[in-house]
Scaffold this active site. Structure first.
Site, short mmCIF file in Angstrom:
data_model
loop_
_atom_site.label_atom_id
_atom_site.label_comp_id
_atom_site.label_asym_id
_atom_site.label_seq_id
_atom_site.Cartn_x
_atom_site.Cartn_y
_atom_site.Cartn_z
N ARG A 50 0.85 -1.19 0.00
CA ARG A 50 0.00 0.00 0.00
C ARG A 50 0.89 1.24 0.00
NH1 ARG A 50 -3.58 -2.58 -1.72
NH2 ARG A 50 -5.63 -2.99 -0.82
N HIS B 235 -1.38 0.38 -9.85
CA HIS B 235 -2.06 -0.56 -8.94
C HIS B 235 -2.56 -1.79 -9.73
CE1 HIS B 235 -4.24 -0.91 -4.85
NE2 HIS B 235 -3.98 -2.12 -5.35
N1 NAP Z 1 -0.77 -4.04 -5.38
C1 NAP Z 1 -1.72 -4.95 -5.53
O1 NAP Z 1 -2.19 -5.17 -6.64
C2 NAP Z 1 -2.18 -5.73 -4.33
C3 NAP Z 1 -2.99 -6.85 -4.54
C4 NAP Z 1 -3.39 -7.59 -3.42
C5 NAP Z 1 -2.98 -7.21 -2.15
N2 NAP Z 1 -2.19 -6.11 -1.99
C6 NAP Z 1 -1.72 -5.72 -0.64
O2 NAP Z 1 -0.97 -6.81 -0.10
C7 NAP Z 1 -1.25 -6.87 1.31
C8 NAP Z 1 -0.87 -8.23 1.86
O3 NAP Z 1 -1.80 -9.21 1.44
P1 NAP Z 1 -1.75 -10.70 2.04
O4 NAP Z 1 -2.91 -11.41 1.47
O5 NAP Z 1 -0.40 -11.28 1.86
O6 NAP Z 1 -1.98 -10.37 3.59
P2 NAP Z 1 -1.68 -11.30 4.86
O7 NAP Z 1 -1.72 -12.73 4.49
O8 NAP Z 1 -2.58 -10.81 5.95
O9 NAP Z 1 -0.18 -10.95 5.24
C9 NAP Z 1 0.18 -9.76 5.90
C10 NAP Z 1 1.57 -9.96 6.48
O10 NAP Z 1 2.00 -8.70 7.00
C11 NAP Z 1 2.57 -8.92 8.28
N3 NAP Z 1 2.40 -7.73 9.12
C12 NAP Z 1 1.25 -7.05 9.38
N4 NAP Z 1 1.48 -6.02 10.22
C13 NAP Z 1 2.81 -6.05 10.48
C14 NAP Z 1 3.66 -5.25 11.28
N5 NAP Z 1 3.19 -4.21 12.01
N6 NAP Z 1 4.97 -5.55 11.34
C15 NAP Z 1 5.46 -6.62 10.64
N7 NAP Z 1 4.70 -7.43 9.86
C16 NAP Z 1 3.39 -7.14 9.78
C17 NAP Z 1 1.81 -10.08 8.87
O11 NAP Z 1 2.60 -10.67 9.89
P3 NAP Z 1 1.94 -11.63 11.03
O12 NAP Z 1 1.48 -12.87 10.30
O13 NAP Z 1 3.07 -11.88 11.96
O14 NAP Z 1 0.80 -10.88 11.64
C18 NAP Z 1 1.60 -10.97 7.64
O15 NAP Z 1 2.69 -11.82 7.43
C19 NAP Z 1 -2.73 -6.51 1.39
O16 NAP Z 1 -3.07 -6.03 2.67
C20 NAP Z 1 -2.85 -5.43 0.33
O17 NAP Z 1 -2.64 -4.17 0.94
C21 NAP Z 1 -1.79 -5.38 -3.05
#
Ligand code: NAP
Length: 308
Positions: free
Chosen positions: A223, A271
């Site tokens: 993000r 994006h």
């Molecule tokens: N650009 C694009 O086209 C696109 C597409 C899809 C998604 N995204 C973005 O990608 C993000 C991730 O998606 P996902 O499905 O992989 O999410 P996810 O499975 O919830 O993974 C999030 C990761 O971030 C870590 N995290 C969260 N807060 C943290 C902090 N304060 N310090 C350190 N690590 C932290 C979590 O660690 P823990 O497990 O230890 O809590 C987890 O490993 C989404 O939220 C979205 O914003 C972007």
């Protein structure tokens, strides 16, 4: 059983067609089509307007069509307590792996230098090899975990950083604030795949960007809010960082006059790192709707306090 469908996306008709085909036992209705709001038990949503999910007294769960859910949590009128299920589907994960690996390889091989440098490309004089080019993945969740595994398979040493400790085969894992700087020091390319939460906002700032090794590059597919824009411009202009590949921005669409546009060290993509595929996502939604209808457990449920 009625399911409210809320989306203003261009491909909303594709979504409706796919989910109606995948889950014909449910009646998918747009807000205009709902006669009796008390019939609605589930909502499948992209972006909602403020209060858009109010007025459905028997709503039991919200199923997001997107992986990121901060836009839902920002609505003070969001019905409290009922579960919000994030989108995890195979095409979205695959797309992110392709985007991240493509840009990490472009950075390693300095492919964008060819048109400028011609025959005397720096790769020819000072070759860089994946085995000596460590990549750090910030946020080793569903998407970050898949990217970390793929990068490892391509031969990169991979570091991962999470909020909580986690083990992954072949990945050097770090966690929490105490291990953040060591993780950054060891990452020649930094891939951001964190969610946007109060804890992660501007996590890359003037101080943390300087913890990266000189000549490092970053790829932000998480993000825009994760990065302090001016600090990033400063470290690029001062030569501390080599390149930034940015897919997400604090303001989207990125304004025409934003200094990221046309910057010689920044690649901007609109994006598009990865996009939910209505066909494969409809299968996931249909499975989750049936489980919810039958009061079975579903995954992944958003932790509203944590913000993801
Ligand atoms: N650009 C694009 O086209 C696109 C597409 C899809 C998604 N995204 C973005 O990608 C993000 C991730 O998606 P996902 O499905 O992989 O999410 P996810 O499975 O919830 O993974 C999030 C990761 O971030 C870590 N995290 C969260 N807060 C943290 C902090 N304060 N310090 C350190 N690590 C932290 C979590 O660690 P823990 O497990 O230890 O809590 C987890 O490993 C989404 O939220 C979205 O914003 C972007």
């Amino acid at each position: 059983m009625s399911v409210l469908f809320v989306s203003n996306e261009e491909n909303r008709e594709d979504w409706l067609r796919e989910i109606r085909a995948a889950a014909p036992e449910f009646q998918f209705l747009t807000a205009d089509e709902v006669d009796d709001p008390s019939d609605v038990e589930f909502a499948v949503v992209a972006r909602i307007g403020r209060g858009g999910l109010g007025g459905y007294p028997r709503l039991r769960a919200i199923l997001s069509m997107w992986a990121g859910v901060e836009h839902l949590l920002a609505d003070p009128a969001l019905p409290p307590r009922i579960p919000i299920i994030r989108m995890v589907e195979p095409s979205l994960t695959r797309g992110m792996v392709e985007y991240v690996c493509c840009h990490v390889l472009n950075i390693l091989l300095r492919t964008d230098c060819y048109p400028v440098k011609g025959w005397y490309h720096p790769q020819k004089r000072q070759p860089r090899f994946a085995c000596g080019f460590p990549v750090g993945v910030m946020g080793v969740g569903v998407l970050g975990g898949a990217c970390a595994t793929a990068l490892r398979q391509l031969g990169f040493p991979v570091n991962g950083w999470n909020r909580t400790p986690k083990k992954m085969p072949g990945i050097e894992m770090y966690s929490g604030a105490g291990e953040f700087d060591v993780f950054l020091n060891r990452s020649q390319v930094l891939v951001l795949l964190l969610p946007n939460t109060p804890e992660t906002r501007a996590i890359l700032n003037a101080r943390s960007l300087r913890q990266l090794p000189p000549g490092a590059s970053i790829i932000n597919a998480g993000r825009g809010e994760l990065i302090d824009d001016q600090s990033l411009l400063d470290v690029l202009e001062q030569g501390h960082l080599e390149k930034a590949v940015l897919d997400v921005f604090s303001t989207e669409p990125l304004p025409d006059d934003h200094p990221f546009r046309g910057h010689p060290k920044i690649i901007v993509t609109p994006h598009v790192a990865s996009i939910t595929n209505p066909k494969t996502a409809a299968d996931v939604l249909s499975v989750n709707l049936r489980k919810l209808r039958d009061h079975e457990a579903v995954w992944p449920v958003v932790d509203r306090d944590r913000g993801y």
